[in-house]
Design an enzyme around this catalytic site. Structure first.
Site, PDB file in Angstrom:
ATOM      1  N   GLU A  85      10.241   1.680  10.086  1.00 13.42           N
ATOM      2  CA  GLU A  85      11.235   2.748   9.909  1.00 13.42           C
ATOM      3  C   GLU A  85      10.475   4.049  10.095  1.00 13.42           C
ATOM      4  O   GLU A  85       9.612   4.381   9.280  1.00 13.42           O
ATOM      5  CB  GLU A  85      11.800   2.727   8.486  1.00 13.42           C
ATOM      6  CG  GLU A  85      12.423   1.428   8.078  1.00 13.42           C
ATOM      7  CD  GLU A  85      13.878   1.329   8.483  1.00 13.42           C
ATOM      8  OE1 GLU A  85      14.386   2.265   9.132  1.00 13.42           O
ATOM      9  OE2 GLU A  85      14.493   0.308   8.158  1.00 13.42           O
ATOM     10  N   GLU A  87      10.107  16.577  15.178  1.00 15.33           N
ATOM     11  CA  GLU A  87      10.615  16.497  13.809  1.00 15.33           C
ATOM     12  C   GLU A  87       9.905  17.559  12.967  1.00 15.33           C
ATOM     13  O   GLU A  87       8.675  17.607  12.937  1.00 15.33           O
ATOM     14  CB  GLU A  87      10.310  15.099  13.268  1.00 15.33           C
ATOM     15  CG  GLU A  87      10.840  14.859  11.889  1.00 15.33           C
ATOM     16  CD  GLU A  87      10.421  13.494  11.332  1.00 15.33           C
ATOM     17  OE1 GLU A  87       9.273  13.066  11.570  1.00 15.33           O
ATOM     18  OE2 GLU A  87      11.244  12.869  10.644  1.00 15.33           O
ATOM     19  N   LYS A 116       0.863  -1.187   0.000  1.00 16.09           N
ATOM     20  CA  LYS A 116       0.000   0.000   0.000  1.00 16.09           C
ATOM     21  C   LYS A 116       0.893   1.228   0.000  1.00 16.09           C
ATOM     22  O   LYS A 116       1.512   1.557   1.012  1.00 16.09           O
ATOM     23  CB  LYS A 116      -0.892   0.016   1.253  1.00 16.09           C
ATOM     24  CG  LYS A 116      -1.961   1.078   1.158  1.00 16.09           C
ATOM     25  CD  LYS A 116      -2.338   1.693   2.482  1.00 16.09           C
ATOM     26  CE  LYS A 116      -1.381   2.718   2.967  1.00 16.09           C
ATOM     27  NZ  LYS A 116      -1.165   3.904   2.086  1.00 16.09           N
ATOM     28  N   CYS A 149      13.796  11.562   6.453  1.00 17.83           N
ATOM     29  CA  CYS A 149      13.886  11.162   7.858  1.00 17.83           C
ATOM     30  C   CYS A 149      15.293  11.338   8.396  1.00 17.83           C
ATOM     31  O   CYS A 149      15.494  11.341   9.601  1.00 17.83           O
ATOM     32  CB  CYS A 149      13.417   9.730   8.014  1.00 17.83           C
ATOM     33  SG  CYS A 149      14.261   8.636   6.891  1.00 17.83           S
TER      34      CYS A 149
HETATM   35  P1  NAD Z   1       2.440   8.692   7.630  1.00 22.15           P
HETATM   36  O1  NAD Z   1       2.736   7.786   8.752  1.00 22.15           O
HETATM   37  O2  NAD Z   1       1.268   9.570   7.723  1.00 22.15           O
HETATM   38  O3  NAD Z   1       2.255   7.877   6.273  1.00 22.15           O
HETATM   39  C1  NAD Z   1       3.137   6.851   5.901  1.00 22.15           C
HETATM   40  C2  NAD Z   1       2.340   5.723   5.280  1.00 22.15           C
HETATM   41  O4  NAD Z   1       1.453   5.199   6.257  1.00 22.15           O
HETATM   42  C3  NAD Z   1       1.467   6.148   4.101  1.00 22.15           C
HETATM   43  O5  NAD Z   1       1.443   5.099   3.150  1.00 22.15           O
HETATM   44  C4  NAD Z   1       0.091   6.297   4.739  1.00 22.15           C
HETATM   45  O6  NAD Z   1      -0.954   6.116   3.833  1.00 22.15           O
HETATM   46  C5  NAD Z   1       0.132   5.163   5.734  1.00 22.15           C
HETATM   47  N1  NAD Z   1      -0.812   5.275   6.842  1.00 22.15           N
HETATM   48  C6  NAD Z   1      -1.226   6.390   7.486  1.00 22.15           C
HETATM   49  N2  NAD Z   1      -2.123   6.062   8.448  1.00 22.15           N
HETATM   50  C7  NAD Z   1      -2.278   4.707   8.406  1.00 22.15           C
HETATM   51  C8  NAD Z   1      -3.054   3.755   9.133  1.00 22.15           C
HETATM   52  N3  NAD Z   1      -3.857   4.138  10.126  1.00 22.15           N
HETATM   53  N4  NAD Z   1      -2.948   2.462   8.797  1.00 22.15           N
HETATM   54  C9  NAD Z   1      -2.129   2.064   7.805  1.00 22.15           C
HETATM   55  N5  NAD Z   1      -1.372   2.898   7.075  1.00 22.15           N
HETATM   56  C10 NAD Z   1      -1.428   4.205   7.382  1.00 22.15           C
HETATM   57  O7  NAD Z   1       3.779   9.493   7.402  1.00 22.15           O
HETATM   58  P2  NAD Z   1       4.056  10.655   6.390  1.00 22.15           P
HETATM   59  O8  NAD Z   1       3.847  11.927   7.091  1.00 22.15           O
HETATM   60  O9  NAD Z   1       3.366  10.439   5.110  1.00 22.15           O
HETATM   61  O10 NAD Z   1       5.631  10.392   6.131  1.00 22.15           O
HETATM   62  C11 NAD Z   1       6.601  11.095   6.748  1.00 22.15           C
HETATM   63  C12 NAD Z   1       7.200  10.338   7.916  1.00 22.15           C
HETATM   64  O11 NAD Z   1       7.891   9.183   7.466  1.00 22.15           O
HETATM   65  C13 NAD Z   1       8.232  11.161   8.636  1.00 22.15           C
HETATM   66  O12 NAD Z   1       8.047  11.080  10.016  1.00 22.15           O
HETATM   67  C14 NAD Z   1       9.550  10.523   8.233  1.00 22.15           C
HETATM   68  O13 NAD Z   1      10.592  10.739   9.118  1.00 22.15           O
HETATM   69  C15 NAD Z   1       9.164   9.106   8.057  1.00 22.15           C
HETATM   70  N6  NAD Z   1      10.102   8.410   7.187  1.00 22.15           N
HETATM   71  C16 NAD Z   1      10.955   7.518   7.742  1.00 22.15           C
HETATM   72  C17 NAD Z   1      11.882   6.852   6.960  1.00 22.15           C
HETATM   73  C18 NAD Z   1      12.811   5.865   7.578  1.00 22.15           C
HETATM   74  O14 NAD Z   1      13.419   5.110   6.867  1.00 22.15           O
HETATM   75  N7  NAD Z   1      12.941   5.836   8.879  1.00 22.15           N
HETATM   76  C19 NAD Z   1      11.911   7.077   5.590  1.00 22.15           C
HETATM   77  C20 NAD Z   1      11.022   7.987   5.036  1.00 22.15           C
HETATM   78  C21 NAD Z   1      10.099   8.644   5.869  1.00 22.15           C
END
Ligand code: NAD
Length: 485
Positions: free
Chosen positions: A254, A389, A178, A288
């Site tokens: 992650e 962050e 997804k 991140c």
């Molecule tokens: P997010 O958690 O809102 O979304 C990430 C993913 O999770 C998306 O696909 C979203 O659709 C899904 N999602 C959201 N709510 C969900 C739920 N209830 N159930 C299942 N899936 C769900 O995060 P974002 O704001 O889109 O992304 C940014 C974040 O990601 C930042 O905090 C960043 O640091 C982190 N990030 C971490 C890494 C790493 O490798 N550690 C890499 C890239 C981004």
């Protein structure tokens, strides 16, 4: 003008492209221009359930293929991704916003995971362990964990997919992915490559959706899903990891970071400022691993700051398709509002702006979510930006006096992903790499990541590692066989 509907639908289930069962759709838009890029299928929980069923049905046969067959498919996928690199990079810039040069780098990085795991697949070795009892033998087998549910973010919309899917396929697992709702077209492009590379029907499945929670619930509640691999925010990751734990599913998450960037007075402050400018404004601060707290020893603060200001002044913001622009848009309005909140709070509590500080408007910028590259000085622990962050182009500078003091300040966070240290003192470099509670440490290095190396987070930044040998282990079960012959 009409918005193009993606022909045949964007759900890929059991080897067929199709629409959501309920016929729902949503749009993907360009964050730089507001242009609508395409209409994609909007999966419901039922669609996710069909995808999980397809993955489960394909699992046994896929696990029985040889590692050489799986490796060869990953090599093909790498070849196709390399051939289509420019097309993929342009799509990524349009859908996610990063400058084209950065998008090209990401496509290369995404390809690195395909080739690395094509090679690693051949090294899924077992073990024979000597027993204390004569006649007894111990064998250790390494087998695929089974169906994997993968959830990826929008900020690295192609490489975060291959970082999960390549090791899962190499290990012999089937996958349901997804992708983020902001970047479904990038996911479709990757799946077309995997399909063309020869991944058999059911082995990889794609569910694009605007409503992640019901799909996530299906991943957690379906007994057929054996592992969840998630990259995204700490908040959602913790919620999903909790749900996986109560059902005893394997999990890799992650999550967010709050990287310290530490500059000691024995380092060259100009070189350090160059590094800080590159990694802080990478992907408009939406990575991140972006530094979120820049600690500079007081005696070199002025020189560091002057160079950083000089470099920031040269950063142009605008549509990433134009090579003159190094700063693309933020992904959405909420991100823009978060920048305003973090900067407003810092200034209200005594920080000073040395550059930027506001939304960029005028001309073409009005159509996108642009925020000026910003430098904040005199940042202190009471400010939101010191704790949370930011995920945007704001560089907070914090002075420090001693090594012990800065180690304590750097570790004073719940996060533990990336960290950076600039020093020429070898003893100090070792003390810092050992003392920092972060799973990735760059010593005079702003790019401490590679498909060949284990990447992940400590503390609230995650569980598990991606890339390297460890990245494959995440998708393998260890089975012990005792034999008395
Ligand atoms: P997010 O958690 O809102 O979304 C990430 C993913 O999770 C998306 O696909 C979203 O659709 C899904 N999602 C959201 N709510 C969900 C739920 N209830 N159930 C299942 N899936 C769900 O995060 P974002 O704001 O889109 O992304 C940014 C974040 O990601 C930042 O905090 C960043 O640091 C982190 N990030 C971490 C890494 C790493 O490798 N550690 C890499 C890239 C981004």
């Amino acid at each position: 003008m009409g918005v193009p509907r993606i022909d045949g639908g964007t759900l890929f289930i059991d080897g067929r492209w199709g629409e959501a069962a309920g016929g729902s759709t949503f749009e993907s838009t360009n964050p730089a221009t507001g242009e609508r890029l395409g209409i994609v299928s909007d999966a419901s929980r039922d669609d996710a359930s069909a995808a999980v069923a397809a993955a489960a049905a394909a699992q046994a046969a896929w696990a029985q293929t040889t590692v050489y067959e799986r490796s060869s498919i990953l090599y093909q996928a790498h070849r196709l991704m390399t051939e289509r690199a420019e097309e993929l990079a342009q799509l990524m810039t349009a859908e996610q916003g990063k400058p084209l040069r950065a998008a090209r780098n990401e496509v290369r990085y995404a390809g690195d995971f395909l080739i690395w795991f094509a090679e690693e697949a051949k090294r899924i070795n077992g073990e024979v362990i000597p027993s204390a009892n004569s006649g007894q033998r111990f064998l250790v087998l390494r087998q695929p964990v089974g169906v994997v549910a993968a959830i990826t973010p929008w900020n690295y919309p192609i490489s975060m997919i291959t970082r999960k899917v390549a090791p899962a396929l190499a290990a012999g697992c089937t996958v349901v992915l997804k992708p983020a709702e902001q970047t479904p077209l990038c996911a479709v492009a990757v799946f077309r490559i995997l399909e063309e590379a020869g991944v058999p029907p059911g082995v990889i499945n794609l569910v694009t959706t605007s409503a992640p929670a019901p799909v996530g619930a299906e991943f957690l509640e379906s007994a057929r899903v054996r592992k969840l691999s998630f990259t995204g925010s700490t908040e959602v990751g913790m919620q999903l990891a909790g749900g996986a734990a109560s059902r005893m599913k394997r999990v890799s998450v992650e999550l967010g970071g709050h990287a310290p960037f530490i500059v000691f007075d024995d380092a060259d402050p100009v070189r350090a400022a160059k590094g800080a400018a590159l990694v802080k404004f990478l992907n408009t601060g939406q990575a991140c691993i972006c530094p979120n707290r820049i600690f500079v020893q007081s005696s070199v603060m002025d020189r560091f700051r002057a160079e950083l200001e000089h470099r920031v002044a040269a950063l142009h913001a605008g549509n990433g398709m134009d090579p003159a622009n190094a700063i693309g848009p933020l992904i959405d309005r909420a991100s823009l509002e978060k920048m305003e909140r973090h900067v407003g709070d810092a200034v209200a509590r005594g920080a000073r702006l040395a550059a930027g500080g506001a939304r960029l408007t005028g001309g073409d910028l009005d159509a996108g979510f642009f925020f000026a590259p910003t430098i904040l000085v005199d940042v202190t622990p009471e400010m939101i930006i010191y704790r949370e962050e930011t995920f945007g182009p704001v560089a907070p500078l914090i002075p420090f006096e001693s090594e012990d003091e800065v180690i304590a300040m750097a570790n004073d966070t719940t996060y533990g992903l990336a960290s950076y240290v600039y020093t020429q003192d070898l003893g100090r470099a070792f003390r810092l790499m050992e003392a920092l509670e972060f799973a990735v440490v760059g010593i005079n290095d702003i790019n401490p990541t590679s498909a060949a190396a284990p990447f992940g987070g400590m503390k609230a930044s995650g569980l598990g590692r991606e890339g390297g040998r460890e990245g494959l282990s995440e998708y393998l079960e260890t089975k012990l066989v005792g034999m008395v012959l």
